[in-house]
Write a protein that holds these residues in place. Structure first.
Motif, PDB file in Angstrom:
ATOM      1  N   LEU B  23       0.869  -1.179   0.000  1.00  0.00           N
ATOM      2  CA  LEU B  23       0.000   0.000   0.000  1.00  0.00           C
ATOM      3  C   LEU B  23       0.906   1.230   0.000  1.00  0.00           C
ATOM      4  O   LEU B  23       1.872   1.297   0.756  1.00  0.00           O
ATOM      5  CB  LEU B  23      -0.887  -0.035   1.244  1.00  0.00           C
ATOM      6  CG  LEU B  23      -1.869   1.120   1.446  1.00  0.00           C
ATOM      7  CD1 LEU B  23      -2.867   1.208   0.305  1.00  0.00           C
ATOM      8  CD2 LEU B  23      -2.614   0.948   2.770  1.00  0.00           C
ATOM      9  N   THR B  25       1.792   4.057   1.233  1.00  0.00           N
ATOM     10  CA  THR B  25       1.714   5.010   2.341  1.00  0.00           C
ATOM     11  C   THR B  25       2.755   6.127   2.171  1.00  0.00           C
ATOM     12  O   THR B  25       2.574   7.219   2.698  1.00  0.00           O
ATOM     13  CB  THR B  25       1.933   4.314   3.697  1.00  0.00           C
ATOM     14  OG1 THR B  25       3.152   3.570   3.635  1.00  0.00           O
ATOM     15  CG2 THR B  25       0.804   3.354   4.009  1.00  0.00           C
ATOM     16  N   GLN B  28       1.178   9.061   0.343  1.00  0.00           N
ATOM     17  CA  GLN B  28       0.265   9.793   1.227  1.00  0.00           C
ATOM     18  C   GLN B  28       1.030  10.630   2.240  1.00  0.00           C
ATOM     19  O   GLN B  28       0.712  11.801   2.467  1.00  0.00           O
ATOM     20  CB  GLN B  28      -0.655   8.832   1.979  1.00  0.00           C
ATOM     21  CG  GLN B  28      -1.666   9.598   2.827  1.00  0.00           C
ATOM     22  CD  GLN B  28      -2.226   8.785   3.981  1.00  0.00           C
ATOM     23  OE1 GLN B  28      -1.666   7.782   4.386  1.00  0.00           O
ATOM     24  NE2 GLN B  28      -3.344   9.243   4.503  1.00  0.00           N
ATOM     25  N   ALA B  31       2.518  13.641   0.564  1.00  0.00           N
ATOM     26  CA  ALA B  31       1.466  14.587   0.175  1.00  0.00           C
ATOM     27  C   ALA B  31       0.976  15.370   1.397  1.00  0.00           C
ATOM     28  O   ALA B  31       0.800  16.592   1.342  1.00  0.00           O
ATOM     29  CB  ALA B  31       0.307  13.843  -0.483  1.00  0.00           C
ATOM     30  N   GLU B  32       0.785  14.661   2.484  1.00  0.00           N
ATOM     31  CA  GLU B  32       0.272  15.292   3.696  1.00  0.00           C
ATOM     32  C   GLU B  32       1.280  16.300   4.274  1.00  0.00           C
ATOM     33  O   GLU B  32       0.924  17.434   4.609  1.00  0.00           O
ATOM     34  CB  GLU B  32      -0.046  14.215   4.735  1.00  0.00           C
ATOM     35  CG  GLU B  32      -0.880  14.732   5.885  1.00  0.00           C
ATOM     36  CD  GLU B  32      -1.408  13.595   6.746  1.00  0.00           C
ATOM     37  OE1 GLU B  32      -0.752  12.542   6.820  1.00  0.00           O
ATOM     38  OE2 GLU B  32      -2.493  13.784   7.347  1.00  0.00           O
ATOM     39  N   THR B  35       1.651  19.371   1.989  1.00  0.00           N
ATOM     40  CA  THR B  35       0.468  20.236   2.141  1.00  0.00           C
ATOM     41  C   THR B  35       0.543  21.007   3.453  1.00  0.00           C
ATOM     42  O   THR B  35       0.275  22.212   3.493  1.00  0.00           O
ATOM     43  CB  THR B  35      -0.824  19.392   2.082  1.00  0.00           C
ATOM     44  OG1 THR B  35      -0.822  18.626   0.879  1.00  0.00           O
ATOM     45  CG2 THR B  35      -2.068  20.274   2.121  1.00  0.00           C
ATOM     46  N   VAL B  41       0.335  19.875  -3.843  1.00  0.00           N
ATOM     47  CA  VAL B  41       0.637  18.649  -4.581  1.00  0.00           C
ATOM     48  C   VAL B  41      -0.332  18.512  -5.741  1.00  0.00           C
ATOM     49  O   VAL B  41      -1.536  18.407  -5.548  1.00  0.00           O
ATOM     50  CB  VAL B  41       0.563  17.405  -3.662  1.00  0.00           C
ATOM     51  CG1 VAL B  41       0.879  16.145  -4.462  1.00  0.00           C
ATOM     52  CG2 VAL B  41       1.520  17.556  -2.494  1.00  0.00           C
ATOM     53  N   CYS B  44       0.411  12.756  -8.302  1.00  0.00           N
ATOM     54  CA  CYS B  44       1.212  11.654  -7.765  1.00  0.00           C
ATOM     55  C   CYS B  44       1.244  10.556  -8.814  1.00  0.00           C
ATOM     56  O   CYS B  44       0.218  10.234  -9.398  1.00  0.00           O
ATOM     57  CB  CYS B  44       0.590  11.080  -6.494  1.00  0.00           C
ATOM     58  SG  CYS B  44       0.496  12.220  -5.118  1.00  0.00           S
ATOM     59  N   VAL B  45       2.412  10.011  -9.053  1.00  0.00           N
ATOM     60  CA  VAL B  45       2.551   8.949 -10.048  1.00  0.00           C
ATOM     61  C   VAL B  45       3.328   7.792  -9.445  1.00  0.00           C
ATOM     62  O   VAL B  45       4.222   8.001  -8.622  1.00  0.00           O
ATOM     63  CB  VAL B  45       3.297   9.454 -11.312  1.00  0.00           C
ATOM     64  CG1 VAL B  45       3.188   8.440 -12.438  1.00  0.00           C
ATOM     65  CG2 VAL B  45       2.770  10.790 -11.764  1.00  0.00           C
TER      66      VAL B  45
END
Lengths: 274, 274
Positions: B23, B25, B28, B31-32, B35, B41, B44-45
């Protein structure tokens, strides 16, 4: 590996994924299921709820000539559900009310009304929006929620759009999309084994690994360092193979794992093959 | 919103992400954090461990002119750690042994040797590989593991490569990269509130939502349907704002949430603002 790979690209849509507020379990679930049924996921992309961004990313994906583009998110009734607008813009299709999709929505809202979920049965503009599909598209029944999935044939590529609510995405995938992909991939067997290694660091395993990889080009081998605790390094090494014949893939994967286990033991590491 | 957005693209590298075995993570978390410190952001790739794919995706990202490209994964000592090869190929740089990176590795392996993690201290080819950086790059100290992070200035864009092991990625981000990004974003305040709604379906909220969105263009509002249980529909609606002034963002986000709460109540739904 299958002779003709069915290449898939996954696109997930949603600002909440780009701010990190939501963990992208949809992308993982789709990747796992597509791999299980023999597809090859080449790329996953996340974009925000923006028509131009969605249109751009769809066109980019199509230019890479995949067999499938699977989109999750942005099919609902609210102002920021823009996936179908993006499809329409990207592939120059008009959005038209699809009769079958409208019938699906009618049935859903009638059921809700009978169950007392909504006060009165009516097809409001926000509800009809979910039946406005790019011209030529086929709606896919949503066994869980309201918004139908959408299938669109783009010459050599099949585009499928699914809702972002996980249970709805999974419901439509299992009920309709799975068969469409599996028909193309045919039967593919996948087999994995894991080697848990202790007492040797990844950089010491690297040259041993490379030799095994050279001897087993059909087996994908990946090492995942688990960190060093109490002076002991731990690494998980995964071996995966795919083949049209079940027996062969098992033999090759197991043999690769056993051979690496042997050379790691020689170098003083302890191993457990599971 | 800040006047000049610092646009970031996140690239995560690894076959295990494309088969759904792992997964994502990392994506994420990045990104978090980005931000939180005021970055935006945009995309995402995920790509696989393949030099050409990595090189292509980097060039594509750069063409979109982001301020930052953050890559996670593929910096380790094994055969399939190919991120820096991809950077070199994509941006036509040579891979050269970086003196500072080599010194970092020396220190790490000497420590490991002293602690008995490795039997003897030596800089093998697999270890030196982690110090082979694209020409012009700066190594970032890895406070947790061995592979240094890599920072490369591409004219108007900063490229940062981090290891895929989550603790190492986070360690380098917090120790070195955070400051680089935060310096550019300046101080940005983010504020969120959540409205838990019951007894009204999303398609009934849609037109109400749209009106509030029109009146509060500076507040991002997103509805997340939680399903229908026992004949009752549940929806979580999130309100988020960003601003250079703390007071303003709080007022605007709260006001948007309160106004939507009011109209939903009028329509018979029950709401809880948290």
């Amino acid at each position: 590996m299958p002779r003709e790979e069915q290449v898939c690209e996954i696109i997930t849509v949603g600002n909440e994924l780009l701010t990190g507020r939501t963990l992208n379990t949809n992308s993982q679930w789709l990747a796992e299921r597509i791999t299980q049924i023999g597809g090859f996921v080449r790329r996953c992309v996340v974009v925000r709820d923006n028509v131009i961004e969605i249109a751009e990313i769809l066109k980019e994906a199509l230019r890479r000539n995949p067999n499938f583009i699977i989109v999750a998110g942005g099919l609902g009734p609210t102002y920021d559900d823009l996936t179908l607008d993006g499809v329409a813009k990207g592939f120059k299709r008009r959005l038209v009310v699809n009769k079958r999709a409208l019938q699906m929505l009618r049935t859903k809202y009638r059921q809700m009304w009978k169950k007392g979920v909504i006060e009165k049965y009516e097809l409001t503009e926000a509800r009809i929006k979910m039946a406005r599909l790019p011209s030529g598209a086929i709606p896919l029944l949503n066994p869980v929620g309201t918004a139908p999935g959408v299938l669109l044939n783009l010459d050599s590529c099949i585009l499928a759009c699914l809702p972002g609510v996980p249970s709805e995405m999974k419901g439509i995938f299992e009920e309709s999309l799975k068969q469409v992909i599996a028909e193309r991939t045919g039967r593919v067997f996948s087999y994995s084994r894991t080697l848990n290694v202790e007492g040797i660091v990844e950089s010491s395993i690297a040259p041993l690994l490379e030799k095994i990889v050279g001897r087993f080009p059909d087996v994908y081998i990946k090492s995942h360092p688990q960190g060093i605790e109490g002076g002991i390094s731990r690494i998980r090494i995964e071996f995966t193979g795919r083949s049209r014949t079940k027996g062969r893939v098992k033999v090759r994967v197991s043999k690769a794992a056993q051979e690496l286990a042997k050379v790691i033991r020689k170098r003083g590491g302890s191993v457990e093959l599971v």
